[in-house]
Scaffold this active site. Structure first.
Site, short mmCIF file in Angstrom:
data_model
loop_
_atom_site.label_atom_id
_atom_site.label_comp_id
_atom_site.label_asym_id
_atom_site.label_seq_id
_atom_site.Cartn_x
_atom_site.Cartn_y
_atom_site.Cartn_z
N GLU A 34 -3.16 -4.01 6.80
CA GLU A 34 -4.18 -4.92 6.86
C GLU A 34 -4.53 -5.92 5.56
O GLU A 34 -5.51 -6.43 5.22
CB GLU A 34 -5.31 -4.11 6.77
CG GLU A 34 -5.88 -3.53 5.64
CD GLU A 34 -5.39 -1.83 5.43
OE1 GLU A 34 -4.21 -1.60 6.40
OE2 GLU A 34 -5.67 -1.01 4.69
N ASN A 35 -3.23 -6.53 5.17
CA ASN A 35 -3.29 -7.50 3.87
C ASN A 35 -4.42 -8.60 4.15
O ASN A 35 -4.28 -9.09 5.48
CB ASN A 35 -1.94 -8.29 3.79
CG ASN A 35 -0.98 -7.06 3.75
OD1 ASN A 35 -0.71 -6.27 2.87
ND2 ASN A 35 0.12 -7.30 4.62
N GLU A 89 -6.88 -3.25 12.20
CA GLU A 89 -6.40 -4.15 11.07
C GLU A 89 -7.63 -5.21 10.78
O GLU A 89 -7.85 -5.55 9.57
CB GLU A 89 -5.23 -4.75 11.13
CG GLU A 89 -4.07 -3.92 11.52
CD GLU A 89 -3.79 -2.64 10.59
OE1 GLU A 89 -4.16 -2.72 9.30
OE2 GLU A 89 -3.49 -1.56 11.10
N GLU A 119 0.90 -1.14 -0.01
CA GLU A 119 -0.02 -0.02 0.16
C GLU A 119 0.89 1.48 0.09
O GLU A 119 1.84 1.40 0.98
CB GLU A 119 -0.95 0.10 1.28
CG GLU A 119 -1.96 0.88 0.90
CD GLU A 119 -2.93 1.33 2.26
OE1 GLU A 119 -2.48 0.68 3.41
OE2 GLU A 119 -3.89 1.62 2.05
ZN LIG Z 1 -5.71 1.41 8.77
#
Ligand SMILES: [Zn+2]
Length: 894
Positions: free
Chosen positions: A299-300, A333, A163
Site C-alpha cells: 500500500e505505498n 490497499e 515494509e
Molecule cells: Zn494490508
C-alpha cells in the site's frame, strides 16, 4: 502489506532468510582504529533524534546490479549527545557529514550491527542539523525486498518494497513507522525509461550519458516503510480521476490491454471509500503499479504495487474469481491510504490497526460495489478459518508485544488480518454501523498525518460512536483464544430464560488453560409467540441468565444473529435440531455458513459428534449459495484428514460422491450461456472437488480432456475452469502430462499463466511426479520467487504425497536455503516447519521437532511457526483417539 492471495495454497506468510551482506561495510570508523565499538540498540531507535525531512537522490539503471545514492536528512536532536544511531543495512557508505549552525563536521561511523549504524562525534551535538550520506547498494536480483529488479519478456524493471524494515537497505534512515516526514525524491534513470515515486513528477532534466533526472514533488509526511519508487520502460493507462486525484495503472510494456478491469473498478472502489471515510483521498495522485511476480500487494502512499496476475488479465482469458480477488485486494490497499498511510501505526505491535482494518474494509467496500457478490459471507468464512488458528494454545494475540524481529515477522498472520477484521465487524454491529463510522472518522481527523496507537484508536472510536467500546474490545485484543458460549433454554420458571456461560474453546486434547473471560457482545435471534425477536447483550461474566421477552418458550434460538460475533456457540438440549428443522429460522447465507462452520468447529472441541455434523452435509449440499456448499464440503473434509485411517478413504470418497455427485455431474465441466456468477463459481469449486476427492471418473476424464485442449492452444476452455481442470488433470496425470506442463511452464512468458502451470505441477498425486516437482526447487529453470509456494505447499493437500515436502526439506535444507529468495515481512525458511503439519503420530512429531528445534532460531518468525505446527500434530493425534471410532461408525452406516 503483502497480502497473500485467497485463492493460493498457503503455508502462512512467507519470506527469505536474510542473505549475507553482498559486500562489507567499509566504516570510516572507530572500529577500524581499534577503539571500543558502542553497542547498537536491539530493536528500536530512541526518540532523542527526530527526523524532520528527507531529500533522497538515487541513480537506478535497469540491468545494473548496484545503485548509487545520496541522502540528506534534516533532524532535531532533543538532548545533547555524542552518539546517534540510525538504520542502514548492507549499504556501502562512502561519506557522511553533519551540518549545523553553518558549520560542517565529519562524525565517525561505527560498523553496521544488525541494521544499525552509529555516528560518533568528538563533542555533543544538539538542535537542528542536517546529516548527509553518499553510498551505494545492491539491486536484488533474487529478492523482493529493498530495491530489486524483475524481468518481464526480456525487459528489466526496478522496484522497491520496504515494509517492514527494508527501507534501510535503500538509504540510511530512521526506519520506524512513528517517524513521519516529507520526502523529496529525485531519480536518475536512462532517458528511455520512465520513473515513478509517491508524489507527482515535478521536473525532468536531461543529463549526460543518455540519462535524465526526474524530480518529484515533496511528499506528504510518510514513514520510511511507505516510500516507494520504480524505474523502467513501463507503459501507463489512464484510469480517470477521483476528486482531485488522477489515477493511472502502470504496466510492463505491452500489457495496457490487460488493465481494463482494474482501470474500471479502481476509481469506483476509491470513490466508495472516500464516501465512507467522509474525506478525500489523502494524496495528490494514485498510481497502481504492476510487478511481474505472484501473490503480492503493498500500500505505498500514492504508488500501490500489485502482482501482475492480480491486476492484469487478458480480456479473453479473464475469470470471475480473479476479478473478485482484484476488487478485494485493490479495495484493501486503497483503504490503507487512510488506515496505515494517513494515520500510521506507531509500532508493529499495533499493526492490526492497518491490516485488520483494511481487511474489514475490503469486504465492506466491494460488498457495496457489487452486493450480488455476497461479501458479508466471505467475511464469515475467513472468521471461521482464523478461529481455527486462534484455538491453538500457541496462537498470538492481536496486540502482541514485539520483542524481536521474529515477532515482527509473526505479526502479519491471520490473527492480525482475519481475527482483527472479525472483531471489528462484531463491534461495528454492536455500536451500529453509522455510529461506528463516526468513530472511525473522528480517529482519522484527530491523527491525520501522524502515528497512533490501539489505545488512541479505541478512545477516538468510542468518543465518535458515543459508546465506550474500549474495555470490551480490549478483551479480544489482549488475550488469545475464541470464546465458546454455551446457550441453554430454561422455560421452567415464570419467564423463559437463556442461560449463557463462556469459556475458551480448545481442541480435543489441549492442555488445560487458565479460565478466561471476555466481554462479548452477544446477539441472539429467537422465535417466541408469533414473531422473531432479537436480543443483544454484553456478556461480561462467566455465567449470565438473560430473560427472553415474548412470553412463550422459544421455538428456536440462533446464538450468533447475522453471523457478526467472534465466538462459537454450544447449543444445549435439542436447540441444534430446532435450528435446522423445517420449523427453524430462515437463515441468511452468512448465517448458514456461520452455523455450519460452528458445527464443524465443535466436532474438533469434542462438543458435537462427527455424525451430527456430517448429517448436515447432505442437507446443505444443494444450497443455492456456493459459499454454503463449500462449507458443507469442508465438513465432509473431516473424513479426509490425516487422523482418519487410510482404509476408510474409499468410503469417504463414496460419501462425497453420494452427497455432491449428482449436482456436480449436472453442472459438468461446460458452462451454459445462461449461467449466473453463482453457478459459475459453484461449478469451479464443486466439480473439481467431486472429481478429486470423490474420485468421479467421468469428471476426472472431463478435466483431462479440457486440460489437454487448453495445453494445446490455450483456447477452447472457459477461463473459470482452466485452473481447476489443470489441477484435477494433474492429480490423476502421468509422466507425459507432467513433461508437457513442465515444458510449457518454462517457455511461458505471461506470469499469470505460468503461475497456473506451476500450481498444476504442485498438484500431482503420483509420488514420483510430486517428487519431480519438488526437485524443481533445486534447479534454476524458474525464478524461485514464483515456484516456492505452489511447489512446496501443493503436495500437502493429498494423502499420497503429503509426507514428501517434509522429507524433501529435511533432505535438501542447505541447497534450499542457498537458493531462497529474500522477501518482505518474514522468512521463507520460517515456513519450512509447516511441511510437518500433516503428521499425526508421535514419530512424525519427533522428526519435525528434532529437525527444526535448533534451526528455526535462525529463521525470522520460525519458532512460533514450529510451535504451532507441533500443536497441530498433537491435536491430530488426540483427535484420532477421540473421533476415529465415531467416524468409522458413520461411514459403515452409510
Ligand atoms: Zn494490508
Amino acid at each position: 502489506m503483502p497480502r497473500p492471495s485467497l485463492a493460493f495454497p498457503r503455508l502462512v506468510g512467507f519470506t527469505l532468510a536474510p542473505l549475507k551482506p553482498a559486500f562489507l561495510i567499509f566504516a570510516l570508523s572507530a572500529a577500524l582504529a581499534g577503539a571500543a565499538t558502542p553497542e547498537a540498540p536491539k530493536l528500536l531507535l530512541d526518540d532523542n533524534v527526530v527526523p524532520q525531512r528527507y531529500r533522497l537522490d538515487l541513480t537506478l539503471v535497469p540491468g545494473d546490479d548496484t545503485f548509487r545514492g545520496s541522502i540528506e536528512i534534516d533532524v532535531r536532536v532533543v538532548k545533547p549527545t555524542g552518539l546517534i544511531w540510525l538504520n542502514s543495512q548492507d549499504l556501502n557508505i562512502r561519506a557522511v557529514s553533519w551540518r549545523a549552525g553553518g558549520g560542517n563536521m565529519t562524525p565517525a561511523l561505527t560498523a553496521e550491527q544488525h541494521g544499525f549504524i552509529g555516528l560518533e562525534f568528538d563533542r555533543p551535538v544538539s538542535g537542528e542539523a542536517t546529516v548527509s550520506f553518499d553510498y551505494s547498494g545492491t539491486i536484488g536480483l533474487h529478492s523482493n525486498a529493498g530495491i530489486f529488479a524483475l524481468n518481464e519478456d526480456g525487459e528489466t524493471y526496478i522496484y522497491s518494497m520496504f515494509e517492514t524494515s527494508d527501507a534501510r537497505r535503500a538509504f540510511p534512515c530512521f526506519d520506524q513507522p512513528e517517524f513521519k516526514t516529507p520526502w523529496q525524491i529525485t531519480l536518475h534513470v536512462p532517458r528511455t525509461a520512465s520513473a515513478f515515486a509517491n508524489s507527482p513528477q515535478e521536473s525532468e532534466t536531461p543529463e549526460s550519458g543518455a540519462m535524465k533526472a526526474v524530480r518529484f514533488r515533496e511528499s506528504k509526511p510518510l514513514p520510511s516503510y511507505l516510500v516507494a519508487f520504480a524505474a523502467g520502460r513501463f507503459e501507463t493507462v489512464d484510469a480517470g480521476r477521483v476528486g482531485h486525484a488522477p489515477l493511472r495503472i502502470i504496466v510492463p510494456r505491452g500489457h495496457t490491454a490487460a488493465a481494463g478491469f482494474a482501470a474500471k473498478s479502481i476509481p469506483q472502489l476509491l470513490a466508495i471509500e472516500e464516501k465512507y471515510f467522509g474525506r478525500p483521498y489523502p494524496y495528490e495522485k494514485l498510481d497502481s503499479l504492476v510487478m511481474p511476480i505472484s501473490n503480492f500487494a503493498m500500500e505505498n502512499a500514492g504508488l500501490i504495487t500489485y502482482s501482475q496476475s492480480l491486476l492484469l488479465a487478458d480480456p479473453a482469458d479473464d475469470n470471475i474469481e480473479r476479478q473478485r480477488e482484484c476488487a478485494l485486494v485493490t479495495a484493501h490497499e486503497m483503504a490503507h491510504q487512510w488506515f496505515g498511510d494517513l494515520v500510521t501505526t506507531r509500532w508493529w505491535d499495533d499493526v492490526w490497526l492497518n491490516e485488520a482494518f483494511a481487511t474489514w474494509m475490503e469486504r465492506k467496500i466491494v460488498g457495496e460495489w457489487k452486493p450480488e457478490w455476497h461479501f458479508d459471507v466471505v467475511g464469515v468464512d475467513s472468521r471461521l478459518s482464523s478461529m481455527d488458528l486462534d484455538s491453538l494454545v500457541s496462537a498470538r494475540r492481536i496486540v502482541q508485544p514485539i520483542e524481536s524481529d521474529s515477532d515482527i515477522a509473526n505479526a502479519f498472520d491471520d490473527i492480525t488480518y482475519e481475527k482483527g477484521s472479525a472483531v471489528l465487524r462484531m463491534f461495528e454491529a454492536y455500536t451500529g454501523p453509522e455510529r461506528f463510522r463516526r468513530g472511525v472518522q473522528l480517529y482519522l481527523q484527530r491523527y491525520e498525518w501522524r502515528a497512533a496507537t490501539t489505545e488512541e484508536f479505541l478512545s477516538a472510536v468510542s468518543e465518535g460512536a458515543g459508546v465506550d467500546i474500549a474495555p470490551a474490545f480490549r478483551t479480544f485484543l489482549d488475550q488469545t483464544g475464541v470464546p465458546l458460549v454455551t446457550m441453554e433454554l430454561n422455560c421452567s420458571g415464570a419467564r423463559p430464560l437463556v442461560h449463557l456461560s463462556q469459556k475458551r474453546s480448545l481442541p480435543i486434547g489441549a492442555p488445560q488453560a487458565p479460565s478466561q473471560v471476555w466481554q462479548i457482545p452477544v446477539s441472539i435471534r429467537y422465535r417466541a409467540g408469533a414473531r422473531d425477536r432479537n436480543l443483544r447483550a454484553l456478556i461480561t461474566t462467566e455465567h449470565r441468565d438473560l430473560p427472553l421477552p415474548g412470553g412463550a418458550c422459544p421455538v428456536w434460538l440462533l446464538g450468533n444473529d447475522n453471523a457478526d460475533g467472534y465466538y462459537r456457540v454450544h447449543y444445549g438440549g435439542d436447540l441444534p435440531d430446532r435450528l435446522f428443522s423445517a420449523r427453524g429460522p430462515r437463515l441468511s447465507a452468512a448465517e448458514r455458513v456461520s452455523e455450519l462452520g460452528n458445527a464443524l468447529a465443535l466436532v474438533d472441541t469434542g462438543d458435537v459428534a462427527p455424525a451430527s455434523a456430517l448429517a448436515l452435509v447432505s442437507r446443505f449440499a444443494g444450497d443455492p449459495n456456493h459459499d454454503v456448499v463449500e462449507q458443507a464440503m469442508d465438513i465432509a473434509g473431516i473424513l479426509e484428514r490425516p487422523d482418519v485411517p487410510g482404509d476408510l478413504r474409499p468410503s469417504a470418497a463414496r460419501f462425497i460422491g453420494e452427497a455432491f455427485g449428482a449436482r456436480a455431474e449436472k453442472l459438468g465441466w461446460a458452462a451454459n450461456s445462461g449461467d449466473d456468477e453463482e453457478t459459475r463459481l459453484l461449478r469451479a469449486r464443486l466439480v473439481p472437488f467431486v472429481a478429486g476427492d470423490g474420485g468421479d471418473r467421468r469428471l476426472i476424464d472431463g478435466a483431462a480432456s479440457l486440460a489437454r485442449r487448453w495445453l494445446k492452444d490455450r483456447a477452447g476452455v472457459e477461463p473459470d475452469l482452466v485452473q481447476p481442470a489443470l489441477e484435477v488433470a494433474a492429480q490423476f496425470g502421468d509422466r507425459d502430462l507432467w513433461d508437457t506442463i513442465h515444458r510449457q511452464a518454462i517457455a511461458e512468458k505471461d506470469p499469470a499463466i505460468q503461475e497456473r502451470l506451476l500450481r498444476a505441477l504442485g498438484s500431482f498425486r503420483d509420488p514420483t511426479l510430486a517428487e519431480a516437482s519438488l526437485q524443481l526447487l533445486l534447479k534454476h529453470e524458474f525464478d524461485a520467487r514464483v515456484t516456492f509456494r505452489p511447489l512446496l505447499a501443493g503436495p500437502l493437500d493429498y494423502p499420497e504425497t503429503w509426507d514428501l515436502p517434509f522429507a524433501f526439506v529435511s533432505g535438501h535444507l542447505d541447497e534450499l536455503l542457498s537458493g531462497l529468495p529474500r522477501e518482505v515481512g518474514n522468512d521463507y525458511a520460517s515456513e519450512f516447519p509447516e511441511t510437518g503439519k500433516v503428521f499425526c503420530d508421535a514419530g512424525g512429531r519427533r522428526d519435525v521437532d528434532d529437525f527444526f528445534r535448533d534451526r528455526v532460531k535462525n529463521y525470522s518468525g520460525g519458532e512460533r511457526i514450529l510451535r504451532q505446527t507441533l500443536e497441530t500434530i498433537d491435536t491430530c493425534i488426540a483427535r484420532r483417539k477421540a473421533l476415529q471410532s465415531g467416524i468409522a461408525e458413520f461411514l459403515r452406516s452409510h
